[in-house]
Design a protein around this motif. Structure first.
Motif, PDB file in Angstrom:
ATOM      1  N   GLY A 257      29.867  97.734  50.325  1.00  0.00           N
ATOM      2  CA  GLY A 257      29.839  96.349  50.326  1.00  0.00           C
ATOM      3  C   GLY A 257      30.185  95.550  49.412  1.00  0.00           C
ATOM      4  O   GLY A 257      31.244  94.171  49.089  1.00  0.00           O
ATOM      5  N   LEU A 258      29.239  95.215  47.908  1.00  0.00           N
ATOM      6  CA  LEU A 258      29.368  94.319  47.060  1.00  0.00           C
ATOM      7  C   LEU A 258      30.697  94.668  46.482  1.00  0.00           C
ATOM      8  O   LEU A 258      31.289  93.632  45.528  1.00  0.00           O
ATOM      9  CB  LEU A 258      27.641  95.037  45.843  1.00  0.00           C
ATOM     10  CG  LEU A 258      26.851  94.668  46.444  1.00  0.00           C
ATOM     11  CD1 LEU A 258      25.851  95.500  46.046  1.00  0.00           C
ATOM     12  CD2 LEU A 258      26.363  93.030  46.933  1.00  0.00           C
ATOM     13  N   SER A 259      30.996  95.355  45.955  1.00  0.00           N
ATOM     14  CA  SER A 259      32.571  96.155  45.495  1.00  0.00           C
ATOM     15  C   SER A 259      33.564  95.122  45.720  1.00  0.00           C
ATOM     16  O   SER A 259      33.817  94.296  45.307  1.00  0.00           O
ATOM     17  CB  SER A 259      32.737  97.666  44.845  1.00  0.00           C
ATOM     18  OG  SER A 259      31.490  97.764  44.090  1.00  0.00           O
ATOM     19  N   SER A 260      33.069  94.949  47.128  1.00  0.00           N
ATOM     20  CA  SER A 260      34.704  94.815  48.355  1.00  0.00           C
ATOM     21  C   SER A 260      34.566  93.161  48.524  1.00  0.00           C
ATOM     22  O   SER A 260      35.938  92.629  49.105  1.00  0.00           O
ATOM     23  CB  SER A 260      34.802  94.806  49.467  1.00  0.00           C
ATOM     24  OG  SER A 260      34.922  96.547  49.271  1.00  0.00           O
ATOM     25  N   ILE A 261      33.346  92.290  47.831  1.00  0.00           N
ATOM     26  CA  ILE A 261      33.207  91.139  48.194  1.00  0.00           C
ATOM     27  C   ILE A 261      34.149  90.534  46.862  1.00  0.00           C
ATOM     28  O   ILE A 261      34.929  89.688  46.976  1.00  0.00           O
ATOM     29  CB  ILE A 261      31.703  90.434  47.875  1.00  0.00           C
ATOM     30  CG1 ILE A 261      31.233  91.346  49.014  1.00  0.00           C
ATOM     31  CG2 ILE A 261      31.209  88.897  47.580  1.00  0.00           C
ATOM     32  CD1 ILE A 261      29.672  90.586  48.934  1.00  0.00           C
ATOM     33  N   PHE A 262      34.039  91.134  45.350  1.00  0.00           N
ATOM     34  CA  PHE A 262      34.886  90.113  44.678  1.00  0.00           C
ATOM     35  C   PHE A 262      36.079  90.950  43.213  1.00  0.00           C
ATOM     36  O   PHE A 262      37.255  90.278  43.588  1.00  0.00           O
ATOM     37  CB  PHE A 262      33.814  89.665  43.839  1.00  0.00           C
ATOM     38  CG  PHE A 262      32.747  90.163  43.261  1.00  0.00           C
ATOM     39  CD1 PHE A 262      33.545  90.446  41.799  1.00  0.00           C
ATOM     40  CD2 PHE A 262      31.811  91.198  43.605  1.00  0.00           C
ATOM     41  CE1 PHE A 262      32.864  91.438  41.059  1.00  0.00           C
ATOM     42  CE2 PHE A 262      31.267  92.097  43.099  1.00  0.00           C
ATOM     43  CZ  PHE A 262      31.552  92.253  41.711  1.00  0.00           C
ATOM     44  N   MET A 263      35.815  92.190  44.015  1.00  0.00           N
ATOM     45  CA  MET A 263      36.633  92.711  42.820  1.00  0.00           C
ATOM     46  C   MET A 263      38.532  92.868  43.339  1.00  0.00           C
ATOM     47  O   MET A 263      39.537  92.615  42.939  1.00  0.00           O
ATOM     48  CB  MET A 263      36.204  94.586  42.857  1.00  0.00           C
ATOM     49  CG  MET A 263      35.557  94.214  41.846  1.00  0.00           C
ATOM     50  SD  MET A 263      35.778  94.069  40.072  1.00  0.00           S
ATOM     51  CE  MET A 263      37.609  95.015  39.350  1.00  0.00           C
TER      52      MET A 263
END
Length: 417
Positions: free
Chosen positions: A48-54
């Motif tokens: 999820g964290l990776s998908s927020i901004f990457m």
């Protein structure tokens, strides 16, 4: 090799890399390393964290500065190197950071692979809605085959799963450099605004009521996407605590039972062109939401004996729940946004679903399960799944009322151009 075959290979390897470790990482974590459950929750948060901004950042880069297929290749090679390092890690904190690095590289490639496929297909005058789903279905087949290879080679609790994933990630990275060129589309003029020069135009989509609603509902539905990946195997394995079910097929082969979900995906992906052209995006996404209600509701009342049909039906329904939302949503973004911001818009869709949605879903569900549905170490699975079903039902009702979309079944050209 034909264009369609080359894109099929890309799709197959894209999800093979993920399937090699995603479903079985829990076995490696708990059985091999014997680390704690509290820390394991953080591993899924890296998705999820990776998908927020990457995805948004890489979409902007692909729209403005670097050929999408080259960026895609670089990310897979870097991600493969991170996966190859995981077996050297000997503590949960380091494991988190290394898997986080791998996910920072991997998660944006999901949206990028869509953009690359759409771009190449359109340049070769293909109808995206007809041609893309049969290509994308091979991604799901890749995921299933990777799952089964990891299991059947005896590696579902060993570090070898990461070596398998790493090898194919690097192969895909190198292969992507041979794909047709996908140059940046958004070549703005010298007097472009600051927002335009950074490629942040896609965020303007929130300025239109319809697209803003679409992204908000995508986020809420995204909260449901990872729930069965997180809890499905544990739920089925927990039946061993009931004496009459302890030696059942469901308990022994829980991963194989769950793979019915992915097999179902392959069938429903192929049905998407028919449903989208017949019913339109609103009806297709509503069908997805109702399917999520059934997915969770059937799990609530299923068991390994008399209720086995409910567990299997739930896995079959999952294909419709996942595909009619994920892939139809991606096609909706593709066919309703300007070509100059398309990669950014795909990244935005990914950010809302697999980013904010997944983090909200995993954190809120974890809190609810620990606080209300865990008694003396045992989980009240029936009420857990019923709560999830009610959640999906509420989203469906609000979506039906608030999202306005008039479908014209004759407007086939809308999807083709």
């Amino acid at each position: 090799m034909s264009i369609k075959f080359r894109l099929t290979v890309m799709s197959f390897l894209q999800f093979f890399v993920w399937g090699a470790w995603l479903i079985t990482v829990g076995n490696y974590w708990f059985a091999t390393k014997q680390w704690s459950g509290a820390e394991f929750g953080a591993i899924f948060s890296t998705l999820g964290l990776s998908s927020i901004f990457m995805p948004a950042i890489t979409g902007i880069i692909a729209d403005r500065w670097v050929n999408a297929e080259k960026l895609y290749g670089i990310l897979h090679i870097l991600g493969g190197l991170a996966l190859a390092y995981i077996p050297q890690v000997d503590n949960p904190t380091s494991f988190f950071w290394v898997i986080f690095m791998a996910m920072l590289c991997y998660m944006p490639t999901i949206a990028l692979s869509n953009s690359i496929a759409y771009n190449i297909l359109k340049n070769n005058k293909f109808d995206v809605v007809k041609v893309f789903p049969p290509i994308r279905v091979w991604g799901t087949i890749g995921f299933i085959i990777a799952m089964w290879i990891t299991n059947l080679t005896g590696n579902k609790a060993s570090a070898n799963m990461f070596y398998i994933a790493a090898f194919f990630a690097v192969v895909l990275g190198v292969y992507s450099f041979t794909l047709p060129k996908c140059p940046p589309q958004n070549l703005t003029s010298k007097d472009a605004s600051f927002v335009e020069s950074l490629g942040l135009n896609a965020f303007k989509l929130f300025g239109t009521y319809k697209m803003a609603l679409f992204f908000i509902f995508s986020m809420f539905l995204g909260g449901a996407l990872q729930l069965t990946n997180m809890y499905g195997d544990t739920f089925l394995s927990d039946f061993e605590k009931v004496p009459q079910y302890a030696d059942s097929f469901v308990v022994k082969y829980s991963t194989i039972i769950l793979s019915i979900s992915q097999i179902s995906e392959t069938l429903f992906i192929l049905a998407i062109p028919f449903f989208l052209k017949r019913f339109g995006i609103k009806q297709v996404m509503l069908i997805s939401m109702v399917a999520w209600v059934l997915r969770f509701g059937l799990f609530a009342y299923g068991d390994p004996e008399g209720g086995l049909w409910m567990i299997i039906l739930s896995c079959i329904v999952y294909g419709m729940a996942f595909d009619f939302f994920n892939i139809s949503g991606s096609l909706f973004v593709e066919t309703t946004t300007d070509s100059s911001i398309r990669s950014s818009a795909q990244g935005l869709f990914m950010m809302m679903t697999n980013g904010f949605g997944a983090i909200i879903g995993s954190s809120v569900s974890g809190y609810l399960i620990d606080t209300y549905f865990t008694h003396e170490g045992s989980k009240d699975w029936q009420n857990i799944w019923l709560t999830f079903a009610i959640y999906a039902g509420i989203i469906a009702i609000f979506f039906a009322i608030m999202f306005k979309h008039k479908h014209d079944p004759n407007a086939v050209e809308h999807f083709s151009h």
